[in-house]
Scaffold this motif. Structure first.
Motif, PDB file in Angstrom:
ATOM      1  N   PHE A  96       1.790 -13.488  30.544  1.00 53.48           N
ATOM      2  CA  PHE A  96       2.528 -13.361  31.819  1.00 53.48           C
ATOM      3  C   PHE A  96       3.861 -13.083  31.563  1.00 53.48           C
ATOM      4  CE2 PHE A  96      -0.804 -17.005  32.345  1.00 53.48           C
ATOM      5  CZ  PHE A  96      -1.917 -15.985  32.459  1.00 53.48           C
ATOM      6  N   HIS A  97       4.602 -13.804  30.615  1.00 57.62           N
ATOM      7  CA  HIS A  97       5.943 -13.694  30.824  1.00 57.62           C
ATOM      8  C   HIS A  97       6.725 -13.911  31.888  1.00 57.62           C
ATOM      9  CE1 HIS A  97       6.033 -12.617  26.429  1.00 57.62           C
ATOM     10  NE2 HIS A  97       5.148 -11.910  26.906  1.00 57.62           N
ATOM     11  N   LEU A  98       6.367 -14.868  32.495  1.00 55.38           N
ATOM     12  CA  LEU A  98       7.317 -15.309  34.051  1.00 55.38           C
ATOM     13  C   LEU A  98       8.320 -16.036  33.644  1.00 55.38           C
ATOM     14  CD1 LEU A  98       4.439 -15.864  36.271  1.00 55.38           C
ATOM     15  CD2 LEU A  98       5.550 -13.743  36.148  1.00 55.38           C
ATOM     16  N   VAL A  99       9.387 -15.897  34.525  1.00 55.23           N
ATOM     17  CA  VAL A  99      10.715 -16.798  33.968  1.00 55.23           C
ATOM     18  C   VAL A  99      10.329 -18.292  34.731  1.00 55.23           C
ATOM     19  CG1 VAL A  99      13.054 -17.343  34.745  1.00 55.23           C
ATOM     20  CG2 VAL A  99      12.297 -14.770  34.432  1.00 55.23           C
ATOM     21  N   PRO A 100      10.179 -19.372  34.036  1.00 59.91           N
ATOM     22  CA  PRO A 100       9.709 -20.534  34.383  1.00 59.91           C
ATOM     23  C   PRO A 100      10.539 -21.169  35.472  1.00 59.91           C
ATOM     24  CG  PRO A 100      10.526 -20.779  32.329  1.00 59.91           C
ATOM     25  CD  PRO A 100      10.462 -19.329  32.521  1.00 59.91           C
ATOM     26  N   THR A 101      11.966 -20.784  35.534  1.00 62.71           N
ATOM     27  CA  THR A 101      12.847 -21.638  36.521  1.00 62.71           C
ATOM     28  C   THR A 101      12.871 -20.693  37.728  1.00 62.71           C
ATOM     29  OG1 THR A 101      14.743 -20.564  35.354  1.00 62.71           O
ATOM     30  CG2 THR A 101      14.102 -22.703  34.781  1.00 62.71           C
ATOM     31  N   MET A 102      12.139 -19.594  37.751  1.00 61.52           N
ATOM     32  CA  MET A 102      12.331 -18.898  38.960  1.00 61.52           C
ATOM     33  C   MET A 102      10.947 -19.066  39.936  1.00 61.52           C
ATOM     34  SD  MET A 102      14.096 -15.552  38.157  1.00 61.52           S
ATOM     35  CE  MET A 102      15.744 -15.362  38.191  1.00 61.52           C
ATOM     36  N   THR A 103      10.938 -19.009  41.185  1.00 58.94           N
ATOM     37  CA  THR A 103       9.795 -18.976  41.846  1.00 58.94           C
ATOM     38  C   THR A 103       8.903 -17.640  41.890  1.00 58.94           C
ATOM     39  OG1 THR A 103      10.726 -18.221  43.990  1.00 58.94           O
ATOM     40  CG2 THR A 103      10.659 -20.539  43.632  1.00 58.94           C
ATOM     41  N   ALA A 104       7.613 -17.725  42.387  1.00 56.83           N
ATOM     42  CA  ALA A 104       6.962 -16.429  42.343  1.00 56.83           C
ATOM     43  C   ALA A 104       7.677 -15.438  42.924  1.00 56.83           C
ATOM     44  CB  ALA A 104       5.644 -16.666  42.868  1.00 56.83           C
ATOM     45  N   LEU A 105       8.453 -15.765  44.213  1.00 65.14           N
ATOM     46  CA  LEU A 105       9.082 -14.737  44.700  1.00 65.14           C
ATOM     47  C   LEU A 105      10.413 -14.178  44.084  1.00 65.14           C
ATOM     48  CD1 LEU A 105       9.639 -13.039  47.507  1.00 65.14           C
ATOM     49  CD2 LEU A 105      10.850 -14.902  48.362  1.00 65.14           C
ATOM     50  N   GLU A 106      11.042 -15.205  43.520  1.00 66.85           N
ATOM     51  CA  GLU A 106      12.099 -14.729  42.649  1.00 66.85           C
ATOM     52  C   GLU A 106      11.753 -13.862  41.207  1.00 66.85           C
ATOM     53  OE1 GLU A 106      15.079 -18.439  43.753  1.00 66.85           O
ATOM     54  OE2 GLU A 106      13.639 -18.519  41.985  1.00 66.85           O
ATOM     55  N   ASN A 107      10.761 -13.982  40.749  1.00 63.42           N
ATOM     56  CA  ASN A 107      10.019 -13.483  39.606  1.00 63.42           C
ATOM     57  C   ASN A 107       9.768 -11.909  39.987  1.00 63.42           C
ATOM     58  OD1 ASN A 107       9.382 -14.574  36.745  1.00 63.42           O
ATOM     59  ND2 ASN A 107       9.088 -16.305  38.146  1.00 63.42           N
ATOM     60  N   VAL A 108       9.344 -11.640  41.149  1.00 60.22           N
ATOM     61  CA  VAL A 108       8.916 -10.375  41.477  1.00 60.22           C
ATOM     62  C   VAL A 108      10.196  -9.619  41.944  1.00 60.22           C
ATOM     63  CG1 VAL A 108       7.716  -9.084  43.213  1.00 60.22           C
ATOM     64  CG2 VAL A 108       6.474 -11.015  42.103  1.00 60.22           C
ATOM     65  N   ALA A 109      11.086 -10.638  42.616  1.00 61.67           N
ATOM     66  CA  ALA A 109      12.325  -9.528  43.216  1.00 61.67           C
ATOM     67  C   ALA A 109      13.232  -9.261  42.087  1.00 61.67           C
ATOM     68  CB  ALA A 109      12.988 -10.600  44.216  1.00 61.67           C
ATOM     69  N   LEU A 110      13.263  -9.783  40.856  1.00 64.40           N
ATOM     70  CA  LEU A 110      14.068  -9.589  39.669  1.00 64.40           C
ATOM     71  C   LEU A 110      14.496  -8.231  39.320  1.00 64.40           C
ATOM     72  CD1 LEU A 110      16.062 -11.405  37.971  1.00 64.40           C
ATOM     73  CD2 LEU A 110      14.266 -11.626  36.321  1.00 64.40           C
ATOM     74  N   PRO A 111      13.222  -7.634  39.084  1.00 62.18           N
ATOM     75  CA  PRO A 111      13.518  -6.142  38.609  1.00 62.18           C
ATOM     76  C   PRO A 111      14.032  -5.247  39.758  1.00 62.18           C
ATOM     77  CG  PRO A 111      11.136  -6.755  37.997  1.00 62.18           C
ATOM     78  CD  PRO A 111      11.851  -7.781  38.980  1.00 62.18           C
ATOM     79  N   LEU A 112      13.846  -5.689  40.976  1.00 59.63           N
ATOM     80  CA  LEU A 112      14.292  -4.994  42.133  1.00 59.63           C
ATOM     81  C   LEU A 112      15.942  -5.288  42.062  1.00 59.63           C
ATOM     82  CD1 LEU A 112      11.376  -5.599  44.635  1.00 59.63           C
ATOM     83  CD2 LEU A 112      12.121  -3.319  43.620  1.00 59.63           C
ATOM     84  N   GLU A 113      16.165  -6.580  42.071  1.00 60.73           N
ATOM     85  CA  GLU A 113      17.766  -6.928  42.212  1.00 60.73           C
ATOM     86  C   GLU A 113      18.481  -6.101  40.933  1.00 60.73           C
ATOM     87  OE1 GLU A 113      17.097 -11.111  42.041  1.00 60.73           O
ATOM     88  OE2 GLU A 113      16.913 -11.128  44.132  1.00 60.73           O
ATOM     89  N   PHE A 114      17.575  -6.197  39.776  1.00 58.61           N
ATOM     90  CA  PHE A 114      18.541  -5.446  38.659  1.00 58.61           C
ATOM     91  C   PHE A 114      18.709  -3.991  38.920  1.00 58.61           C
ATOM     92  CE2 PHE A 114      16.816  -8.830  35.102  1.00 58.61           C
ATOM     93  CZ  PHE A 114      18.259  -9.279  35.173  1.00 58.61           C
ATOM     94  N   ALA A 115      17.802  -3.446  39.698  1.00 53.08           N
ATOM     95  CA  ALA A 115      17.732  -2.094  40.274  1.00 53.08           C
ATOM     96  C   ALA A 115      18.988  -1.880  41.266  1.00 53.08           C
ATOM     97  CB  ALA A 115      16.425  -1.268  40.407  1.00 53.08           C
ATOM     98  N   GLY A 116      19.347  -2.952  41.667  1.00 55.14           N
ATOM     99  CA  GLY A 116      20.373  -2.642  42.898  1.00 55.14           C
ATOM    100  C   GLY A 116      19.722  -2.505  44.320  1.00 55.14           C
ATOM    101  N   GLU A 117      18.566  -2.655  44.414  1.00 49.67           N
ATOM    102  CA  GLU A 117      17.821  -2.654  45.623  1.00 49.67           C
ATOM    103  C   GLU A 117      18.107  -3.640  46.456  1.00 49.67           C
ATOM    104  OE1 GLU A 117      13.693  -1.282  45.645  1.00 49.67           O
ATOM    105  OE2 GLU A 117      13.980  -0.069  43.671  1.00 49.67           O
ATOM    106  N   GLY A 118      18.549  -3.339  47.719  1.00 50.81           N
ATOM    107  CA  GLY A 118      19.127  -4.260  48.776  1.00 50.81           C
ATOM    108  C   GLY A 118      17.966  -5.163  49.311  1.00 50.81           C
TER     109      GLY A 118
END
Length: 230
Positions: A96-118
């Motif tokens: 899985f490799h999910l970030v344990p301190t992030m919620t499901a929503l935050e885990n899924v949003a992470l790559p989008l935020e890194f890519a600068g998507e608003g």
């Protein structure tokens, strides 16, 4: 005829050990076309996961050519390789490799935020709804079952709509029933998005659901069954 999104030619991977060089991949030739699903099977140590990692650019091939979505990985620096991987490839791991301190929503949003998507949060919500986790968005990984964690991992891997999905034993840590649901979900998403799926598995039933089955032994492709062209 669809065009290949992955082209491997005479790919070699040699690692060093105390006993000397060890050939992990030996002159591998493979292509995968748009929209195809491929299973890579074989005994432990045959080079399956290494082939997946070389295709993802997470392991550098020692020799030969690795081309993904028109990019020659051997000619790319680490920064460009990371950018290409984020845009073109979705990777799903067994653990899985999910970030344990992030919620499901935050885990899924992470790559989008890194890519600068608003619209990262909104897009992540839609993805979690698509994988059936609209009621678990604010839960942390430790609060989710194994199947739910893998659904989050799949949603995260597909968040940027990659052309290529690489999955390493995606049902390996799940019971048969849960694994079956994950397989149905993964293939359904792959078909709807017309992505190419390459997965490593020991499950012959899962392999049989793919368009092509690649069998490896001793770092080489031993045989192939299924259609060569989708």
């Amino acid at each position: 005829m669809t065009k290949p999104i992955v082209v491997l030619k005479n790919v070699r991977l040699t690692l060093t050990s105390r006993a000397g060089p060890v050939g992990i991949l030996r002159d591998v030739d493979l292509d995968a076309r748009e929209g195809q699903s491929l299973a890579i099977v074989g005994p432990s140590g045959s080079g399956k996961t290494s082939l997946l990692m070389v295709t993802a650019g997470l392991e550098r091939a020692t020799g030969g050519k690795v081309e993904v979505a028109g990019h020659d990985l051997s000619k790319m620096g680490e920064d460009d390789l990371a950018l290409m991987r984020g845009a073109e490839i979705g990777i799903i791991f067994q653990s899985f490799h999910l970030v344990p301190t992030m919620t499901a929503l935050e885990n899924v949003a992470l790559p989008l935020e890194f890519a600068g998507e608003g619209n990262a949060q909104a897009a992540a919500r839609e993805l979690l709804q698509e994988v059936g986790l609209s009621h678990r968005m604010d839960h942390f990984p430790a609060q989710l079952s194994g199947g739910e964690q893998q659904r989050v991992a799949i949603a995260r891997a597909l968040s940027r709509r990659p052309k290529l999905i690489l999955a390493d034993e995606p049902t390996g840590n799940l019971d048969r029933r849960t694994g079956g649901h994950i397989v149905d979900l993964l293939f359904g998403l792959q078909r709807r998005r017309e992505a190419t799926l390459i997965l490593v598995t020991h499950d012959e039933k899962l392999a049989g659901a793919c368009d092509r089955i690649i069998r490896m032994a001793d770092g080489r492709i031993e045989s192939e069954t299924g259609a060569l062209v989708s």
